[in-house]
Design a protein around this motif. Structure first.
Motif, PDB file in Angstrom:
ATOM      1  N   LEU A  53      -7.198  38.982  -3.899  1.00 25.38           N
ATOM      2  CA  LEU A  53      -7.096  40.259  -4.604  1.00 25.38           C
ATOM      3  C   LEU A  53      -8.429  41.016  -4.573  1.00 25.38           C
ATOM      4  CD1 LEU A  53      -5.289  42.174  -6.165  1.00 25.38           C
ATOM      5  CD2 LEU A  53      -5.801  40.893  -8.251  1.00 25.38           C
ATOM      6  N   LEU A  54      -9.545  40.298  -4.478  1.00 23.74           N
ATOM      7  CA  LEU A  54     -10.838  40.983  -4.344  1.00 23.74           C
ATOM      8  C   LEU A  54     -10.905  41.760  -3.034  1.00 23.74           C
ATOM      9  CD1 LEU A  54     -13.438  38.349  -5.647  1.00 23.74           C
ATOM     10  CD2 LEU A  54     -12.722  40.475  -6.762  1.00 23.74           C
ATOM     11  N   MET A  55     -10.402  41.156  -1.954  1.00 22.98           N
ATOM     12  CA  MET A  55     -10.405  41.847  -0.656  1.00 22.98           C
ATOM     13  C   MET A  55      -9.436  43.030  -0.676  1.00 22.98           C
ATOM     14  SD  MET A  55     -11.639  42.407   2.223  1.00 22.98           S
ATOM     15  CE  MET A  55     -12.666  41.085   2.734  1.00 22.98           C
ATOM     16  N   ILE A  56      -8.310  42.842  -1.321  1.00 17.23           N
ATOM     17  CA  ILE A  56      -7.360  43.950  -1.467  1.00 17.23           C
ATOM     18  C   ILE A  56      -8.034  45.101  -2.219  1.00 17.23           C
ATOM     19  CG2 ILE A  56      -5.213  44.645  -2.615  1.00 17.23           C
ATOM     20  CD1 ILE A  56      -4.183  41.751  -1.992  1.00 17.23           C
ATOM     21  N   TYR A  59     -10.114  47.288   0.034  1.00 19.24           N
ATOM     22  CA  TYR A  59      -9.313  48.244   0.814  1.00 19.24           C
ATOM     23  C   TYR A  59      -8.775  49.379  -0.063  1.00 19.24           C
ATOM     24  CZ  TYR A  59      -9.695  45.415   4.943  1.00 19.24           C
ATOM     25  OH  TYR A  59     -10.201  44.749   6.032  1.00 19.24           O
ATOM     26  N   LEU A  60      -8.467  49.075  -1.317  1.00 15.79           N
ATOM     27  CA  LEU A  60      -8.032  50.130  -2.237  1.00 15.79           C
ATOM     28  C   LEU A  60      -9.172  51.110  -2.512  1.00 15.79           C
ATOM     29  CD1 LEU A  60      -5.970  47.977  -4.774  1.00 15.79           C
ATOM     30  CD2 LEU A  60      -5.045  49.558  -3.062  1.00 15.79           C
ATOM     31  N   ILE A  62     -11.671  51.712  -0.415  1.00 14.25           N
ATOM     32  CA  ILE A  62     -11.841  52.493   0.816  1.00 14.25           C
ATOM     33  C   ILE A  62     -10.835  53.650   0.831  1.00 14.25           C
ATOM     34  CG2 ILE A  62     -11.572  52.471   3.336  1.00 14.25           C
ATOM     35  CD1 ILE A  62     -12.649  49.554   3.254  1.00 14.25           C
ATOM     36  N   GLY A  63      -9.613  53.363   0.408  1.00 12.51           N
ATOM     37  CA  GLY A  63      -8.578  54.386   0.371  1.00 12.51           C
ATOM     38  C   GLY A  63      -8.721  55.363  -0.780  1.00 12.51           C
ATOM     39  N   ASN A  64      -9.752  55.191  -1.606  1.00 10.90           N
ATOM     40  CA  ASN A  64     -10.037  56.081  -2.732  1.00 10.90           C
ATOM     41  C   ASN A  64      -8.877  56.114  -3.730  1.00 10.90           C
ATOM     42  OD1 ASN A  64     -11.894  57.696  -4.045  1.00 10.90           O
ATOM     43  ND2 ASN A  64     -11.172  59.579  -3.096  1.00 10.90           N
ATOM     44  N   LEU A  65      -8.373  54.936  -4.073  1.00  8.47           N
ATOM     45  CA  LEU A  65      -7.221  54.820  -4.967  1.00  8.47           C
ATOM     46  C   LEU A  65      -7.666  54.307  -6.345  1.00  8.47           C
ATOM     47  CD1 LEU A  65      -4.882  53.231  -2.314  1.00  8.47           C
ATOM     48  CD2 LEU A  65      -4.747  55.569  -3.196  1.00  8.47           C
ATOM     49  N   PRO A  66      -7.331  55.016  -7.408  1.00  9.92           N
ATOM     50  CA  PRO A  66      -7.760  54.617  -8.761  1.00  9.92           C
ATOM     51  C   PRO A  66      -7.288  53.228  -9.176  1.00  9.92           C
ATOM     52  CG  PRO A  66      -6.889  56.862  -8.777  1.00  9.92           C
ATOM     53  CD  PRO A  66      -6.618  56.293  -7.417  1.00  9.92           C
ATOM     54  N   ILE A  67      -6.160  52.789  -8.638  1.00 14.19           N
ATOM     55  CA  ILE A  67      -5.629  51.472  -9.020  1.00 14.19           C
ATOM     56  C   ILE A  67      -6.596  50.346  -8.643  1.00 14.19           C
ATOM     57  CG2 ILE A  67      -4.324  51.000  -6.912  1.00 14.19           C
ATOM     58  CD1 ILE A  67      -2.073  49.957  -8.784  1.00 14.19           C
ATOM     59  N   SER A  68      -7.567  50.651  -7.791  1.00 15.96           N
ATOM     60  CA  SER A  68      -8.543  49.628  -7.380  1.00 15.96           C
ATOM     61  C   SER A  68      -9.308  49.073  -8.582  1.00 15.96           C
ATOM     62  CB  SER A  68      -9.521  50.207  -6.352  1.00 15.96           C
ATOM     63  OG  SER A  68     -10.179  51.345  -6.881  1.00 15.96           O
ATOM     64  N   PHE A  69      -9.531  49.885  -9.604  1.00 16.48           N
ATOM     65  CA  PHE A  69     -10.268  49.412 -10.774  1.00 16.48           C
ATOM     66  C   PHE A  69      -9.431  48.429 -11.606  1.00 16.48           C
ATOM     67  CE2 PHE A  69     -12.525  53.201  -9.531  1.00 16.48           C
ATOM     68  CZ  PHE A  69     -13.841  52.802  -9.647  1.00 16.48           C
ATOM     69  N   ILE A  70      -8.132  48.630 -11.636  1.00 16.68           N
ATOM     70  CA  ILE A  70      -7.247  47.685 -12.323  1.00 16.68           C
ATOM     71  C   ILE A  70      -7.164  46.389 -11.523  1.00 16.68           C
ATOM     72  CG2 ILE A  70      -4.870  47.270 -13.085  1.00 16.68           C
ATOM     73  CD1 ILE A  70      -4.704  50.319 -13.627  1.00 16.68           C
ATOM     74  N   ALA A  71      -7.044  46.520 -10.198  1.00 15.36           N
ATOM     75  CA  ALA A  71      -6.988  45.337  -9.331  1.00 15.36           C
ATOM     76  C   ALA A  71      -8.267  44.514  -9.457  1.00 15.36           C
ATOM     77  CB  ALA A  71      -6.764  45.756  -7.875  1.00 15.36           C
ATOM     78  N   ALA A  72      -9.413  45.186  -9.538  1.00 20.18           N
ATOM     79  CA  ALA A  72     -10.698  44.472  -9.680  1.00 20.18           C
ATOM     80  C   ALA A  72     -10.737  43.686 -10.981  1.00 20.18           C
ATOM     81  CB  ALA A  72     -11.856  45.459  -9.616  1.00 20.18           C
ATOM     82  N   LEU A  73     -10.271  44.298 -12.062  1.00 20.33           N
ATOM     83  CA  LEU A  73     -10.256  43.607 -13.360  1.00 20.33           C
ATOM     84  C   LEU A  73      -9.327  42.399 -13.316  1.00 20.33           C
ATOM     85  CD1 LEU A  73     -10.957  43.390 -16.372  1.00 20.33           C
ATOM     86  CD2 LEU A  73      -9.099  45.014 -16.827  1.00 20.33           C
ATOM     87  N   ILE A  74      -8.138  42.576 -12.768  1.00 18.19           N
ATOM     88  CA  ILE A  74      -7.177  41.464 -12.694  1.00 18.19           C
ATOM     89  C   ILE A  74      -7.734  40.335 -11.833  1.00 18.19           C
ATOM     90  CG2 ILE A  74      -4.886  40.790 -11.850  1.00 18.19           C
ATOM     91  CD1 ILE A  74      -3.938  43.614 -12.687  1.00 18.19           C
ATOM     92  N   ALA A  75      -8.363  40.677 -10.709  1.00 19.08           N
ATOM     93  CA  ALA A  75      -8.951  39.648  -9.835  1.00 19.08           C
ATOM     94  C   ALA A  75      -9.997  38.837 -10.575  1.00 19.08           C
ATOM     95  CB  ALA A  75      -9.561  40.300  -8.592  1.00 19.08           C
ATOM     96  N   ARG A  76     -10.850  39.526 -11.342  1.00 19.78           N
ATOM     97  CA  ARG A  76     -11.922  38.838 -12.077  1.00 19.78           C
ATOM     98  C   ARG A  76     -11.368  37.913 -13.157  1.00 19.78           C
ATOM     99  NH1 ARG A  76     -17.455  40.435 -10.663  1.00 19.78           N
ATOM    100  NH2 ARG A  76     -17.194  42.253  -9.356  1.00 19.78           N
ATOM    101  N   LEU A 172      -1.510  44.721  -2.016  1.00 21.40           N
ATOM    102  CA  LEU A 172      -1.329  44.620  -3.459  1.00 21.40           C
ATOM    103  C   LEU A 172       0.136  44.367  -3.816  1.00 21.40           C
ATOM    104  CD1 LEU A 172      -2.620  44.821  -6.270  1.00 21.40           C
ATOM    105  CD2 LEU A 172      -2.177  47.286  -6.190  1.00 21.40           C
ATOM    106  N   VAL A 173       1.055  45.041  -3.132  1.00 20.77           N
ATOM    107  CA  VAL A 173       2.486  44.829  -3.388  1.00 20.77           C
ATOM    108  C   VAL A 173       2.874  43.390  -3.066  1.00 20.77           C
ATOM    109  CG1 VAL A 173       4.816  45.451  -2.602  1.00 20.77           C
ATOM    110  CG2 VAL A 173       3.151  47.246  -3.118  1.00 20.77           C
ATOM    111  N   ILE A 174       2.429  42.887  -1.920  1.00 18.79           N
ATOM    112  CA  ILE A 174       2.737  41.504  -1.529  1.00 18.79           C
ATOM    113  C   ILE A 174       2.126  40.522  -2.528  1.00 18.79           C
ATOM    114  CG2 ILE A 174       2.309  39.737   0.237  1.00 18.79           C
ATOM    115  CD1 ILE A 174       2.478  42.100   2.302  1.00 18.79           C
ATOM    116  N   TYR A 175       0.885  40.776  -2.926  1.00 20.54           N
ATOM    117  CA  TYR A 175       0.199  39.915  -3.888  1.00 20.54           C
ATOM    118  C   TYR A 175       0.959  39.872  -5.210  1.00 20.54           C
ATOM    119  CZ  TYR A 175      -3.753  37.818  -6.403  1.00 20.54           C
ATOM    120  OH  TYR A 175      -4.546  36.971  -7.135  1.00 20.54           O
ATOM    121  N   MET A 176       1.364  41.035  -5.709  1.00 16.46           N
ATOM    122  CA  MET A 176       2.063  41.098  -6.988  1.00 16.46           C
ATOM    123  C   MET A 176       3.445  40.442  -6.907  1.00 16.46           C
ATOM    124  SD  MET A 176      -0.269  42.221  -8.839  1.00 16.46           S
ATOM    125  CE  MET A 176       0.591  42.285 -10.394  1.00 16.46           C
TER     126      MET A 176
END
Length: 197
Positions: A53-56, A59-60, A62-76, A172-176
């Motif tokens: 999820l950190l690598m995902i 990429y989020l 890089i794509g300038n997607l706000p959901i990246s901050f939620i993904a980072a928190l969940i990964a941690r 992210l979809v596959i991970y979830m």
């Protein structure tokens, strides 16, 4: 906090992440196979699945997607959980005789746990970046994109941010879906045992 200090801390975080989340676990995984320590092998494979999820997140970003901050928190939050959740693996690892490999693994496990939890606390301050488009476009939030954009230049120079962002969303979809399957189906069957019934 000044923008210069923020950028410096973000770059430091990414450098530490490369060391503790990529290089050291890769060395430990190879070492576990060489030492034929099956419990640590299994735990390191689980770690790689969880930490993907950190690598995902990269990429989020890089794509300038706000959901990246939620993904980072969940990964941690998921990384320490994945490292300590399994009762059977914890017992097997504790039963191993003391040796340099066990010491190195245990030290990394604790360091990664502390680093991830501190990172999760830090990510809470940046959670508004995911919830407000105005905040997301601010220098405060956009500073997190610098290391991923450098990664893009090195490894994906021929690909646009949109395509890499799509790869991040797909990951992210596959991970979830996998995480959902694990929580709903596998966790009920096997509990806190890493060995499938």
């Amino acid at each position: 906090m000044s923008e210069v200090l923020l950028r410096s801390l973000i770059w430091t975080d990414f450098r530490v992440a490369v060391l503790f989340a990529v290089i050291l676990p890769l060395i430990l995984l190879v070492w576990a196979f060489v030492q034929q320590m099956e419990a640590i092998q299994r735990l390191m494979i689980i770690y790689w699945r969880v930490s993907s999820l950190l690598m995902i997140t990269v990429y989020l970003l890089i794509g300038n997607l706000p959901i990246s901050f939620i993904a980072a928190l969940i990964a941690r939050l998921l990384i320490p959980l994945g490292l300590w959740f399994w009762v059977d693996l914890n017992e097997e690892i504790d039963d191993q005789p003391a040796n340099p490999f066990k010491l190195a693994f245990t030290s990394w496990r604790w360091c990664m746990t502390v680093y991830s939890l501190l990172g999760a606390v830090t990510q809470l301050f940046f959670l508004p970046c995911a919830l407000s488009n105005e905040k997301f476009t601010s220098a405060f939030c956009q500073a997190w994109r610098q290391p991923p954009l450098l990664y893009q230049q090195y490894f994906h120079a021929g690909y646009g941010e949109g395509l890499l962002g799509f790869a991040g969303i797909s990951g992210l979809v596959i991970y979830m879906l996998y995480l959902g399957y694990f929580v709903v189906v596998r966790l009920g069957r096997q509990g806190r045992s890493a060995i499938q019934p």
